[in-house]
Design an enzyme around this catalytic site. Structure first.
Site, PDB file in Angstrom:
ATOM      1  N   GLY A  50     -36.111  11.429  64.630  1.00 40.43           N
ATOM      2  CA  GLY A  50     -34.804  11.632  64.013  1.00 40.43           C
ATOM      3  C   GLY A  50     -33.826  10.500  64.270  1.00 40.43           C
ATOM      4  N   CYS A  51     -34.250   9.487  64.992  1.00 35.51           N
ATOM      5  CA  CYS A  51     -33.396   8.324  65.227  1.00 35.51           C
ATOM      6  C   CYS A  51     -33.751   7.235  64.227  1.00 35.51           C
ATOM      7  CB  CYS A  51     -33.577   7.784  66.650  1.00 35.51           C
ATOM      8  SG  CYS A  51     -32.786   8.772  67.901  1.00 35.51           S
ATOM      9  N   GLN A  52     -32.741   6.538  63.748  1.00 37.43           N
ATOM     10  CA  GLN A  52     -32.937   5.431  62.815  1.00 37.43           C
ATOM     11  C   GLN A  52     -33.720   4.309  63.489  1.00 37.43           C
ATOM     12  OE1 GLN A  52     -29.208   3.880  61.487  1.00 37.43           O
ATOM     13  NE2 GLN A  52     -30.130   2.376  60.134  1.00 37.43           N
ATOM     14  N   SER A  53     -33.385   4.029  64.732  1.00 36.87           N
ATOM     15  CA  SER A  53     -34.100   3.010  65.492  1.00 36.87           C
ATOM     16  C   SER A  53     -35.038   3.703  66.474  1.00 36.87           C
ATOM     17  CB  SER A  53     -33.113   2.092  66.218  1.00 36.87           C
ATOM     18  OG  SER A  53     -32.058   2.817  66.754  1.00 36.87           O
TER      19      SER A  53
END
Length: 139
Positions: A50-53
């Site tokens: 769920g994190c972009q990075s």
């Protein structure tokens, strides 16, 4: 220090800055000071979904406390996880589970992040709380 005392300290630190560019720079500095996670923990199992990075989070029980280590491939995200680790590392599972997260709103963090980074922040908090729930269930 208690979770609440650490959160209050962070709110005080953020209140010293006049604008969000200064706050972003401070978050980046916090990320640079984050102790390195062991390379062996940079696995898919420790990757926060769920994190972009990419953000890796590892929690280990040390007596009745949980010690967190983390890393990210993005400098701002690394600063955000550094703040969360400062708040929750070396705290008991039950204190983490019962902690109030309003300090994030108090410093204005969520509203100044892109929607994808805000989702990542929520995922980081969720993972920290899941570690606490798992360790608490074992106790």
């Amino acid at each position: 220090m208690t979770i609440k005392a650490i959160q209050d300290e962070i709110v005080d630190e953020f209140s010293m800055f006049d604008d969000w560019m200064e706050r972003y720079e401070y978050i980046i500095e916090l990320g640079k000071k984050l102790p390195l996670i062991n390379e062996e923990y940079k696995t898919d199992d420790n990757l926060i979904k769920g994190c972009q990075s990419k953000v890796w989070l590892k929690g280990e029980q040390n007596e009745d406390k949980i010690v967190f280590t983390a890393d990210s491939d993005a400098i701002l995200t690394k600063g955000i996880i550094a703040i969360l680790i400062r708040v929750f590392s070396n705290q008991s599972a039950i204190d983490i589970i019962n902690s109030d997260m309003s300090f994030i709103d108090d410093i204005g963090l969520k509203e100044h992040l892109s929607p994808t980074r805000a989702n990542g922040l929520v995922s980081m908090i969720k993972n920290i709380k899941m570690y606490a729930i798992a360790f608490n269930a074992k106790a």
